[in-house]
Design an enzyme around this catalytic site. Sequence first.
Site, PDB file in Angstrom:
ATOM      1  N   PRO A   2       6.986   7.543  -2.604  1.00  0.00           N
ATOM      2  CA  PRO A   2       8.229   7.277  -2.782  1.00  0.00           C
ATOM      3  C   PRO A   2       8.980   8.490  -2.459  1.00  0.00           C
ATOM      4  CG  PRO A   2       6.812   6.480  -4.660  1.00  0.00           C
ATOM      5  CD  PRO A   2       6.110   6.898  -3.610  1.00  0.00           C
ATOM      6  N   GLU A   3      10.216   8.412  -1.962  1.00  0.00           N
ATOM      7  CA  GLU A   3      10.974   9.789  -1.665  1.00  0.00           C
ATOM      8  C   GLU A   3      12.414   9.340  -2.542  1.00  0.00           C
ATOM      9  OE1 GLU A   3      11.049  10.836   2.460  1.00  0.00           O
ATOM     10  OE2 GLU A   3       9.116   9.988   2.789  1.00  0.00           O
ATOM     11  N   HIS A  96      -4.574  -2.266 -11.839  1.00  0.00           N
ATOM     12  CA  HIS A  96      -3.860  -1.072 -11.701  1.00  0.00           C
ATOM     13  C   HIS A  96      -2.724  -0.798 -12.643  1.00  0.00           C
ATOM     14  CE1 HIS A  96      -6.751  -0.685  -8.509  1.00  0.00           C
ATOM     15  NE2 HIS A  96      -6.154  -1.775  -7.714  1.00  0.00           N
ATOM     16  N   ARG A 115      -3.198   4.283  -6.490  1.00  0.00           N
ATOM     17  CA  ARG A 115      -3.949   5.500  -6.323  1.00  0.00           C
ATOM     18  C   ARG A 115      -4.112   6.556  -7.114  1.00  0.00           C
ATOM     19  NH1 ARG A 115      -3.783   6.580  -0.467  1.00  0.00           N
ATOM     20  NH2 ARG A 115      -5.050   8.232  -1.028  1.00  0.00           N
ATOM     21  N   ARG A 154      14.211  31.613   7.759  1.00  0.00           N
ATOM     22  CA  ARG A 154      13.078  30.966   7.578  1.00  0.00           C
ATOM     23  C   ARG A 154      12.181  30.791   8.715  1.00  0.00           C
ATOM     24  NH1 ARG A 154      10.452  29.842   2.494  1.00  0.00           N
ATOM     25  NH2 ARG A 154      11.969  30.442   0.785  1.00  0.00           N
TER      26      ARG A 154
END
Length: 286
Positions: A2-3, A96, A115, A154
């Site tokens: 998930p972002e 889970h 996970r 950078r």
Amino acid sequence: MPELPEVETVSLGLQKRALGRRILAVEIRHPSVIVGSPEQFTAGLEGRTIVSVQRKGKVLALELEAENGPPRYLLVRLGMTGQFTVLARETPLEPHTHVLLALGDREELRFRDVRRFGRLRCCTREEMQAAFDRLGPDAQQVTEEQFVSAMRARRGAIKSWLMNQQLLAGLGNIYADESLFVAGIHPLVQPGRISARKAGRLFRAVRKVLDHAVKLQGTSFRDYVDIEGRPGNYEPRLRVYQRTGKPCRRCGRPIRRMVIAGRSSHFCPKCQPRPREVARRRGLPH
Ligand SMILES: [Zn+2]
């Protein structure tokens, strides 16, 4: 994983379904997803009411108020496959499911994580603030000036820069690839070598991609679902992510994949041309 758009969707779902509700009981079925002692976690949550849901990048903080005493926060990292759903208490448990929070006597907020990279932590306001302060500005809130100036001088690849949570919080592999495509920037370019004009274009691409993905409730890869258990709708809109070999939606060339810092990157070789400096650094022909 998930972002920002997926975590924002979960946050909006929690605001709709869990806000103002009291946590009557806590059941921990798998303590490895809890940071600190399970007893302290339970004591910190039980009897408290969820009064706000905040998000920075991919981290959520649920503010928990008690009748007396300072507020506590439930800090949530969904990790790779973490899910929150609100379900009737009689709904059979899916495998889970690691933590159950009873909301009133009819419903439960369930945390499921195949996970088990996700983490739940009960903490004070100061600890919550410290966790948020370790992150760079949120990718949906950052100003163009902050974004462009953070790129100056950078080195490394712009793809890795976009995914570094200490510089910009919220992007992972999916939306970094998509934003670079929209901006027409090759994933290996050094951030410090991107012109101000192109950096502005990348800033707008990030914002556009994230806003659109939030509108469509995110992308469902792996196990991501929203608070009602529904998958996101952004996947058909993906332009490059996991489309290796498929034609670019803009120019028709096959999308390519390369590995940058151990992660797959997907890009169009024509719409995101490799600049000369990248070719020199890698010793590749132009
Ligand atoms: Zn193309």
